[in-house]
Design an enzyme around this catalytic site. Structure first.
Site: not given
Length: 610
Positions: A2, A28, A75, A101-102, A483, A487, A490, A506, A605
């Site tokens: 947050c 955030r 969040w 936040n946390g 990567e 991208k 997400e 395989h 983020k």
């Protein structure tokens, strides 16, 4: 993940300042937002599920103003996104109000105790409401003291901001394992989760350390350590251009940041080179004896930074000839890793606040490892707790999907590997000089590659409705494939999957069928023929193949539906270029699908909870 903002001053502009700050922190978290202001002897709170624009619609009352207030963009970790679960949260009589936040790990235990002992009735499902009630039962007119008594009972990682109806001239904040800064104004002062929230108003910042309490008035900021002794702290002067946190004419921060990569790479490289091309590690003293004492290197990170670590592993092993293990931070400390005083531990983190990476760092440090961090945020927690820090020079990165942080992290890893190998004497001077010259050319080559943006856009338009995409590669191309896949998934929510190309037979090749889209990275000259064989295998099963190769390797056109060429360069440095078409492809696919590119759903983020 947050974001919190707090303001205290002489003017009735708390609402304006807090909303502006929250907008800068919306990366955030953005499932809800809220604000609390002191007015007429009481604290009034407004909050709303959804983006900050929803909150703005309900706080338009011109009389809803104050000289002190706190705000929050959320969040969710405890309790679903809703108006009730949105912050700020207050105690039963609304005399104490908190933003947080946390995560409070023992919130269930505290909640039950508050219910049993004090008969408190909770309104929300959040762990944050516990904090407000806890402070409330200890409050006797001294907010600073009440906050610290509450903190003594709390376990977890958090940054909190608190106001009390009985003390309209004070704002109190506490930091434990979650980011917090204090801004120094004239006749006003601020707190926030991150510096961009304050750039419009102040340039002088206090970086708050772990387990510190901050008490703000309009004229003063006092910082206390965990023993409540006053701490003297140097002022950090922010030198960022305020426009760096704005979109600069681009539709999205992500596209702006993709185009900022040549500059970021140039800055990250050239600030570290002396006139004779020797590398300076910003005050890091790593002697030949130090390097020769390392019998193992751990690179530990999360997400995109982890993928940078995969390329870093290849570089360090090739140049320094030291075994390297790349580990996901959230797994590292739970497997009792073999770490001692002969271990070099490299933490990679854009924000420098990723809790899993911090926890892994602390475990390695406890076992005696030397800690070297690669971070983008000066003064961040990872940076402060490391023995050595090597900063990327990407500048503020706002989009949730990381782009320029990744490529500048790669540049840092190349410089570290070169420095170690050259100092140790493993690589000769000719190779060293050639590699440095290759790195110097990368920013210009990347500028040329970005001119092919329209070609990538056309490919994205053609394939944007695919619901499954594969990425394959060999050597360092496999790391870049991970990567590229990340991208795409997400920001477009497409089910993408990356795999080392040699592993196709395989099992994974069973998923390749008519029309399957596959990105095939074939930038390694010594592996090019093997990649052509892999491409032939998937092409024979009807796949649409987008090949990525160096200019001149035109053989790939015979097996690919489309080809994107990157400028010719050494195999080792291709990741700095080959990832960019994948970033652009992900961006345009998400745009054509109508996705929220800068703020993808369920993501934030900086991951500051485990």
């Amino acid at each position: 993940m947050c974001g919190i903002v707090g303001y205290i001053g002489t003017e009735n502009n708390a609402k304006e300042v807090i909303i502006e700050g929250l907008k800068r922190l919306e990366y955030r978290g953005y499932d809800s937002a809220g604000i609390a202001l002191y007015r007429d002897g009481k604290i009034e709170t407004r909050k709303h599920v959804g983006e900050i624009s929803n909150l703005e619609k309900i706080i338009g009352d011109p009389e809803f103003e104050s000289t002190i207030g706190i705000g929050h963009t959320r969040w969710a970790t405890h309790g679903a996104p809703s108006d009730i679960n949105a912050h700020p949260h207050s105690n039963s009589d609304n005399t104490i109000t908190v933003v947080h936040n946390g995560i409070i790990e023992n919130y269930v235990e505290l909640r039950e105790w508050l219910i049993d002992e004090y008969g408190i009735k909770f309104k929300s499902d959040t762990d944050t409401e516990v904090i407000a009630h806890l402070i409330g039962i200890y409050y006797d007119g001294d907010l600073h003291k009440a906050v610290n008594r509450a903190v003594e009972q709390m376990r977890g990682a958090y940054a909190i901001g608190v106001v009390a109806a009985g003390e309209p001239d004070r704002l109190v904040a506490v930091r434990k394992d979650a980011p917090l800064v204090a801004g120094i104004g004239e006749g006003c002062n601020f707190i926030a989760s991150d510096i961009p929230a304050l750039l419009k108003y102040v340039r002088k910042i206090y970086l708050i350390e772990n387990n510190e309490t901050v008490v703000l008035t309009k004229d003063d900021i006092k910082i206390y350590d965990e023993n409540q002794k006053v701490v003297k702290r140097e002022v950090f002067h922010v030198t960022w251009d305020a426009d760096a946190a704005e979109k600069g004419g681009y539709d999205h921060f992500m596209m702006k940041e993709i185009h900022e990569q040549p500059k970021g790479l140039y800055e990250t490289l050239m600030r570290r080179l002396n006139d004779d091309n020797t590398i300076k590690l910003d005050g890091i003293t790593m002697t030949k004896a130090d390097i020769e004492s390392f019998n193992k290197v751990y690179i530990v990170a999360c997400g995109t930074a982890y993928h940078a670590g995969l390329v870093g592993k290849a570089a360090i092993e090739k140049m320094a000839r030291i075994p390297v293990e790349v580990d996901i931070a959230s797994e590292f400390r739970y497997r009792d890793p073999f770490v001692d005083d002969k271990t070099l531990f490299i933490a990679i983190s854009q924000s420098g606040e990723t809790l899993d990476t911090l926890a892994a760092l602390r475990e390695a440090k406890r076992k005696g490892a030397r800690i070297l961090s690669v971070v983008n945020v000066v003064g961040s927690s990872v940076a402060r707790e490391s023995d050595d820090v090597f900063y990327t020079w990407a500048g503020p990165e706002i989009a949730v999907a990381s782009t320029k942080a990744y490529t500048t992290q790669l540049m840092c890893m190349y410089l570290i590997a070169l420095y170690m190998g050259h100092t140790k004497g493993v690589i000769d001077q000719d190779y060293y000089n050639r590699f440095i010259e290759e790195l110097k050319q990368i920013p210009d080559k990347l500028e040329e590659l970005l001119k092919k943006e329209k070609d990538v856009e056309a490919i994205a338009r053609k394939y944007c409705r695919k619901e499954q995409v594969f990425f394959i590669g060999r050597g360092v191309d496999s790391g870049v494939s991970y990567e590229g896949s990340l991208k795409l998934k997400e920001i477009s929510y497409i089910n993408s999957f990356a795999i080392a190309a040699g592993e196709l037979k395989h099992g994974t090749i069973a998923l390749i069928e008519e029309g399957t889209l596959v990105f095939a990275l074939a930038t390694q000259d010594f592996l090019f023929e093997k990649m052509l064989s892999n491409i032939q295998e998937i092409k024979a099963r009807g796949a649409n193949v987008v090949g990525i190769a160096k200019e001149g390797n035109r053989e790939i056109e015979k097996q690919s539906s489309e080809v994107i060429y990157i400028p010719s360069c050494m195999d080792e440095v291709t990741p700095l270029l080959s990832v960019v078409p994948l970033q652009l492809f992900a961006y345009y696919v998400a745009k054509f699908r109508g996705c929220n590119i800068d703020k993808p759903k369920n993501l934030a983020k900086s991951v500051t909870v485990e």
